[in-house]
Structure formats: structure tokens, C-alpha cells
Write an enzyme that holds these catalytic residues in place. Sequence first.
Site, PDB file in Angstrom:
ATOM      1  N   HIS A 185       0.816  -1.214   0.000  1.00 40.76           N
ATOM      2  CA  HIS A 185       0.000   0.000   0.000  1.00 40.76           C
ATOM      3  C   HIS A 185       0.849   1.264   0.000  1.00 40.76           C
ATOM      4  CE1 HIS A 185      -3.497  -2.567   1.787  1.00 40.76           C
ATOM      5  NE2 HIS A 185      -3.316  -2.750   0.493  1.00 40.76           N
ATOM      6  N   CYS A 221       9.216  10.052  -9.326  1.00 39.89           N
ATOM      7  CA  CYS A 221       8.990  10.684 -10.622  1.00 39.89           C
ATOM      8  C   CYS A 221       8.721   9.564 -11.615  1.00 39.89           C
ATOM      9  CB  CYS A 221      10.207  11.500 -11.060  1.00 39.89           C
ATOM     10  SG  CYS A 221      10.036  12.170 -12.738  1.00 39.89           S
ATOM     11  N   CYS A 225      14.232  15.985 -14.295  1.00 38.43           N
ATOM     12  CA  CYS A 225      13.439  16.332 -15.479  1.00 38.43           C
ATOM     13  C   CYS A 225      12.414  17.423 -15.231  1.00 38.43           C
ATOM     14  CB  CYS A 225      12.743  15.089 -16.030  1.00 38.43           C
ATOM     15  SG  CYS A 225      11.395  14.475 -14.996  1.00 38.43           S
ATOM     16  N   ASN A 276      -3.494 -13.125  15.735  1.00 29.92           N
ATOM     17  CA  ASN A 276      -4.383 -11.966  15.721  1.00 29.92           C
ATOM     18  C   ASN A 276      -5.387 -12.093  16.863  1.00 29.92           C
ATOM     19  OD1 ASN A 276      -4.927  -9.505  14.153  1.00 29.92           O
ATOM     20  ND2 ASN A 276      -6.967 -10.367  13.872  1.00 29.92           N
TER      21      ASN A 276
END
Length: 227
Positions: A38, A46, A79, A148
Site C-alpha cells: 500500500h 517521478c 526532469c 491476531n
Amino acid sequence: MSIARLHEQKLVQHVVSQNCDGLHLRSGLPRTAISELHGNMYIEVCTACTPNREYVRVFDVTERTALHRHQTGRACHKCGAQLRDTIVHFGERGTLGQPLNWEAATEAASKADTILCLGSSLKVLKKYPRLWCMTKPPSRRPKLYIVNLQWTPKDDWAALKLHGKCDDVMQLLMDELGLEIPPYSSPPFCLRQPGREGALKGRGLGNSSETESWCTWFGELAYFGEA
């Protein structure tokens, strides 16, 4: 830091994270061993340069960005094109090579014999079938271990589900293996690559085509296998 030590000992081969805070890089893991699916809130790129030119910052680059609006307001020193963040918002499809590193994550999943999932609800990660080797018959898929506190949609598939805190479970694992968890002492970022050690901060970096062969995920999952 326990994951960094396990990778150092060649017990964990790759980290796949859905967190954007860059903590795995800060722990000292080489970036070829990390897939930040993510994005990373400290990296802007760039996309007009070939390969994409990366800028690693010590500040959050997402202050001005949002869903479908990724330009950060800064320009490429090479650039002059507008830089963009690397964040993948809900409903978006990530297309950047780095820091998402999907190629390495997919390869690692295909070769792993064990997946360790730490602290994730798996409500998003379950939607990525290539990370679970779903094209393989069940008997040939990696064994899944989940840590978890809450239910996850992969619980019924797990070889073992531990309802506990990740820090507590990892401390027990490290004690069992006789490994010390190193203290956190990393610089803001340490983008180590094979043959290219050191911290690269605030500079344009070309994408690396090198990949690792196994995988670990955080937020998260981890893959284990043989070299």
C-alpha cells in the site's frame, strides 16, 4: 526488530506489509526483502523518468495527497516533472514497481512452504489470491499460521490460529529459537541492497530488479521456505 533478526538468520525470507509507515525499512531489512503493498508515506517518485526516480524523505510526503490525487507539489530535480506519492488508497490499484514490489511478493509466495500472518484482519489481503497460492491444490499450498486477537476470514484455512498479541508471541518464538531481539537503532531509512550497503536519504534512486526468493508479511504476513 525480531523479523529483521529472523531474516538475518535466513529463517524469514520476505516481508509483505500493508502498512505505510516504512518501519520495516527502518528496522534494517533490505528493500529487496520487503513488499509495501500500500506504499510508503516517506517515498515519492517521478514516473516521467525511466526507470522511476525515487526520493526518500525524512518527512511525510502525503500532506497534500488523497484518493486519486497523488501529486505532492514537489518536482523532480532531473526532469522537472511533478512527483507523486506511492500510497495505494482503498479502491485504487497499485501500479508502481517500488515500493510495492509485487513481483518479489508473488515469487516469494510461490516458493514458500509457510506463511506467518501477524496482526492483520486479512479483510484486504484475502483479496490478493496470488499471495495465497490459490492456483495450487490445497495440499500444495503453504501452511498458514495466524496471530491476531480477532477473527479473520482465513482462520478456517490456518494450520494454527493464536489469539494473542504479536509482540508477546514473537518474544516467545525468539526465546524458543535462542535469538535475541536487537534494539532499534536504525537511521531514518536504510535502503540496503545486495552489494550496496548504507543509507540513501533524500536522493533519486532507480528501481532494483533484484528479488528475494521467500516472503514475510506484516499488517501483515510472512513467508518461510528453503533457499
